[in-house]
Design a protein around this motif. Structure first.
Motif, mmCIF file in Angstrom:
data_model
loop_
_atom_site.group_PDB
_atom_site.id
_atom_site.type_symbol
_atom_site.label_atom_id
_atom_site.label_comp_id
_atom_site.label_asym_id
_atom_site.label_seq_id
_atom_site.Cartn_x
_atom_site.Cartn_y
_atom_site.Cartn_z
ATOM 1 N N ILE A 261 0.817 -1.208 0.000
ATOM 2 C CA ILE A 261 0.000 0.000 0.000
ATOM 3 C C ILE A 261 0.852 1.259 0.000
ATOM 4 C CG2 ILE A 261 -0.193 0.138 2.509
ATOM 5 C CD1 ILE A 261 -3.002 0.855 -0.048
ATOM 6 N N ASP A 262 2.087 1.154 0.505
ATOM 7 C CA ASP A 262 2.952 2.337 0.566
ATOM 8 C C ASP A 262 3.883 2.450 -0.633
ATOM 9 O OD1 ASP A 262 4.587 0.214 1.145
ATOM 10 O OD2 ASP A 262 5.400 1.050 3.006
ATOM 11 N N ALA A 263 3.639 1.687 -1.689
ATOM 12 C CA ALA A 263 4.525 1.699 -2.858
ATOM 13 C C ALA A 263 4.600 3.077 -3.496
ATOM 14 C CB ALA A 263 4.057 0.663 -3.880
ATOM 15 N N HIS A 264 3.470 3.761 -3.606
ATOM 16 C CA HIS A 264 3.450 5.073 -4.245
ATOM 17 C C HIS A 264 4.201 6.105 -3.400
ATOM 18 C CE1 HIS A 264 0.468 3.778 -7.268
ATOM 19 N NE2 HIS A 264 -0.002 3.024 -6.277
ATOM 20 N N GLU A 265 3.986 6.058 -2.098
ATOM 21 C CA GLU A 265 4.695 6.992 -1.215
ATOM 22 C C GLU A 265 6.190 6.732 -1.247
ATOM 23 O OE1 GLU A 265 5.022 7.524 3.529
ATOM 24 O OE2 GLU A 265 3.018 7.944 2.721
ATOM 25 N N ASN A 266 6.580 5.482 -1.203
ATOM 26 C CA ASN A 266 8.008 5.155 -1.234
ATOM 27 C C ASN A 266 8.641 5.579 -2.551
ATOM 28 O OD1 ASN A 266 7.883 4.025 1.312
ATOM 29 N ND2 ASN A 266 7.590 1.938 0.559
ATOM 30 N N HIS A 267 7.916 5.391 -3.637
ATOM 31 C CA HIS A 267 8.425 5.801 -4.955
ATOM 32 C C HIS A 267 8.649 7.307 -4.987
ATOM 33 C CE1 HIS A 267 8.810 6.097 -9.336
ATOM 34 N NE2 HIS A 267 7.910 7.065 -9.289
ATOM 35 N N PHE A 268 7.661 8.050 -4.498
ATOM 36 C CA PHE A 268 7.804 9.506 -4.505
ATOM 37 C C PHE A 268 8.974 9.939 -3.630
ATOM 38 C CE2 PHE A 268 7.097 13.712 -2.791
ATOM 39 C CZ PHE A 268 6.891 14.448 -3.942
ATOM 40 N N ALA A 269 9.095 9.367 -2.448
ATOM 41 C CA ALA A 269 10.180 9.741 -1.538
ATOM 42 C C ALA A 269 11.537 9.482 -2.171
ATOM 43 C CB ALA A 269 10.049 8.971 -0.224
ATOM 44 N N GLU A 270 11.673 8.374 -2.870
ATOM 45 C CA GLU A 270 12.941 8.054 -3.531
ATOM 46 C C GLU A 270 13.259 9.052 -4.624
ATOM 47 O OE1 GLU A 270 12.370 4.091 -4.889
ATOM 48 O OE2 GLU A 270 12.415 3.211 -2.864
ATOM 49 N N ARG A 271 12.254 9.432 -5.406
ATOM 50 C CA ARG A 271 12.476 10.404 -6.492
ATOM 51 C C ARG A 271 12.784 11.791 -5.927
ATOM 52 N NH1 ARG A 271 13.722 7.471 -10.566
ATOM 53 N NH2 ARG A 271 12.862 8.806 -12.195
ATOM 54 N N LEU A 272 12.078 12.156 -4.864
ATOM 55 C CA LEU A 272 12.320 13.463 -4.250
ATOM 56 C C LEU A 272 13.725 13.536 -3.675
ATOM 57 C CD1 LEU A 272 11.062 16.211 -3.382
ATOM 58 C CD2 LEU A 272 10.428 15.098 -1.227
ATOM 59 N N ALA A 273 14.182 12.464 -3.069
ATOM 60 C CA ALA A 273 15.507 12.454 -2.435
ATOM 61 C C ALA A 273 16.618 12.756 -3.427
ATOM 62 C CB ALA A 273 15.754 11.105 -1.765
ATOM 63 N N LEU A 274 16.384 12.461 -4.697
ATOM 64 C CA LEU A 274 17.400 12.717 -5.718
ATOM 65 C C LEU A 274 17.681 14.207 -5.897
ATOM 66 C CD1 LEU A 274 16.183 10.190 -8.445
ATOM 67 C CD2 LEU A 274 18.086 9.890 -6.846
ATOM 68 N N LEU A 275 16.780 15.042 -5.427
ATOM 69 C CA LEU A 275 16.915 16.488 -5.635
ATOM 70 C C LEU A 275 17.606 17.188 -4.467
ATOM 71 C CD1 LEU A 275 13.398 17.200 -7.158
ATOM 72 C CD2 LEU A 275 15.532 16.706 -8.346
ATOM 73 N N LYS A 276 18.013 16.448 -3.461
ATOM 74 C CA LYS A 276 18.564 17.076 -2.262
ATOM 75 C C LYS A 276 19.772 17.961 -2.575
ATOM 76 C CE LYS A 276 20.977 16.806 1.946
ATOM 77 N NZ LYS A 276 21.684 15.978 2.909
ATOM 78 N N ASP A 277 20.735 17.439 -3.334
ATOM 79 C CA ASP A 277 21.943 18.218 -3.598
ATOM 80 C C ASP A 277 21.624 19.478 -4.386
ATOM 81 O OD1 ASP A 277 23.585 16.507 -2.231
ATOM 82 O OD2 ASP A 277 24.240 15.384 -3.992
ATOM 83 N N ARG A 278 20.711 19.359 -5.337
ATOM 84 C CA ARG A 278 20.360 20.547 -6.126
ATOM 85 C C ARG A 278 19.728 21.611 -5.242
ATOM 86 N NH1 ARG A 278 19.171 23.044 -10.730
ATOM 87 N NH2 ARG A 278 17.225 24.224 -10.827
ATOM 88 N N TYR A 279 18.808 21.219 -4.394
ATOM 89 C CA TYR A 279 18.114 22.202 -3.567
ATOM 90 C C TYR A 279 19.030 22.770 -2.494
ATOM 91 C CZ TYR A 279 13.749 20.811 -5.834
ATOM 92 O OH TYR A 279 12.758 20.572 -6.751
ATOM 93 N N ARG A 280 19.903 21.935 -1.950
ATOM 94 C CA ARG A 280 20.863 22.446 -0.963
ATOM 95 C C ARG A 280 21.793 23.459 -1.614
ATOM 96 N NH1 ARG A 280 25.907 22.073 0.331
ATOM 97 N NH2 ARG A 280 26.344 20.502 -1.254
ATOM 98 N N LYS A 281 22.280 23.145 -2.816
ATOM 99 C CA LYS A 281 23.194 24.067 -3.499
ATOM 100 C C LYS A 281 22.496 25.360 -3.887
ATOM 101 C CE LYS A 281 26.261 20.421 -5.209
ATOM 102 N NZ LYS A 281 26.698 19.633 -6.393
ATOM 103 N N ALA A 282 21.209 25.276 -4.231
ATOM 104 C CA ALA A 282 20.454 26.498 -4.524
ATOM 105 C C ALA A 282 20.370 27.373 -3.280
ATOM 106 C CB ALA A 282 19.058 26.143 -5.026
ATOM 107 N N ALA A 283 20.075 26.750 -2.140
ATOM 108 C CA ALA A 283 20.020 27.510 -0.890
ATOM 109 C C ALA A 283 21.384 28.094 -0.557
ATOM 110 C CB ALA A 283 19.536 26.605 0.246
ATOM 111 N N LEU A 284 22.426 27.309 -0.750
ATOM 112 C CA LEU A 284 23.791 27.773 -0.484
ATOM 113 C C LEU A 284 24.121 29.004 -1.330
ATOM 114 C CD1 LEU A 284 26.601 27.281 0.822
ATOM 115 C CD2 LEU A 284 27.116 25.776 -1.119
#
Length: 345
Positions: A261-284
């Protein structure tokens, strides 16, 4: 003998209000305290109801948290005592909390973003274990005016040091726009000495520290007396909580099936996590451009499908007329690099 530092830490911890944050918000990427990867950055999103993010559930949760966010501790206790005597006082309590929030302004829709401030309060209390030490909403003399200065002040005492967290909440069309707005607000605050002193005065004179007792209360107040207690050391951290529309990653759906039942949430979380470095660098980039020290900053990004939808659901949960459909302000600042990062993962 009781360690006074332990006493103060325990006393401040009593100001943390109950909140089942994990039932409504998931942390896809936790922040890490590492000077080599400043600022500490976390990516979060609403919990899913199978394949759909629970925006209405989140809005309802945030509205309930407004009792703690908008009312100072002494007023909370007054209402709780009244409800214990007469449960119908629940209605009066809700009316009082509701009256602190601004009506929607068609001419100034960005002012109707107090849901972002409630999100900031909730996440900082939950992620940083730092209670709110001043309910700034209580300072408003009119509901239809913004709270001037910071969006929130929280504090935590540990390892013999007081850390004061200054909050800025942003509700924006994308993550980059939110990081930029946060950095500009941080610069404005840091360059305004009188406002800086005013925020400390609010905590000392009208804050939630009055709820503490005896020596712990006096010790806590010393840390917020920046004029009379100049030698008292404190850390100051600037927290940006950016709630933004993450339309591209939400569009990366998987088929509905009969699996977990949590497959969709887990999929989204995994895809979102890929953007961490980009968003951190934008904030930096934005923090450096505005003269802020990234090592003294935290940035929390909460990804929702549409911030305007969340805003409407929050007003509905409050029992107020929701704002009408707002125009899409969809400058594609996040460009094709976001799509490439997700597609190439």
């Amino acid at each position: 003998m009781t360690d006074p530092n332990t006493t103060l830490a325990d006393a401040l911890a009593t100001l943390i209000n109950p909140a089942d944050v994990d039932d409504y918000i998931r942390c896809a990427v936790e922040y890490v305290l590492d000077p080599e990867v400043a600022p500490p950055t976390s990516l979060l999103h609403p919990r899913f109801n199978e394949d759909l993010p629970g925006i209405s559930d989140l809005a309802g949760f945030l509205w309930k948290q407004c009792f703690y966010y908008a009312l100072p501790r002494r007023k909370q206790k007054k209402f709780l005592a009244a409800i214990a005597r007469d449960p119908s006082m629940i209605m009066e309590t809700a009316r009082t909390v509701q009256s602190a929030f601004m009506d929607f302004s068609q001419k100034n829709p960005s002012r109707s973003s107090e849901v972002g401030e409630v999100i900031a309060y909730t996440l900082v209390q939950h992620l940083l274990k730092a209670p709110q030490v001043a309910a700034k909403m209580a300072l408003k003399t009119s509901a239809n005016m913004p709270v001037h200065g910071l969006d929130g002040i929280h504090a935590r005492f540990e390892d013999g040091a007081m850390t004061v967290f200054f909050l800025e909440a942003k509700l924006t069309r994308n993550a980059n726009a939110g990081a930029k707005a946060y950095a500009e607000s941080a610069k404005e605050f840091l360059s305004n000495r009188s406002q800086y002193l005013r925020e400390y005065d609010i905590v000392a004179d009208m804050g939630n520290l009055d709820d503490l007792q005896g020596d712990a209360r006096e010790a806590a107040l010393e840390y917020f007396d920046v004029v009379g207690k100049k030698r008292v050391q404190r850390r100051e951290r600037y927290v940006g909580v950016v709630c933004y529309s993450e339309k591209r990653v939400y569009a990366e759906k998987i088929p509905i099936g009969s699996g977990p039942i949590d497959a969709h949430e887990n999929h989204f979380a995994e895809r979102l996590a890929l953007l961490k470095d980009r968003y951190r660098k934008a904030a930096l980039k934005h923090l450096k451009a505005n003269g802020a020290d990234p090592a003294k900053c935290f940035v929390f990004f909460l990804a929702v499908p549409d911030v305007n939808h969340l805003r409407r659901e929050f007003y509905t949960a409050m029992g107020l007329p929701p704002p009408p459909d707002l125009p899409e302000d969809d400058d594609e600042d996040d460009d094709e690099e976001v799509i490439e990062q997700v597609e190439n993962a």
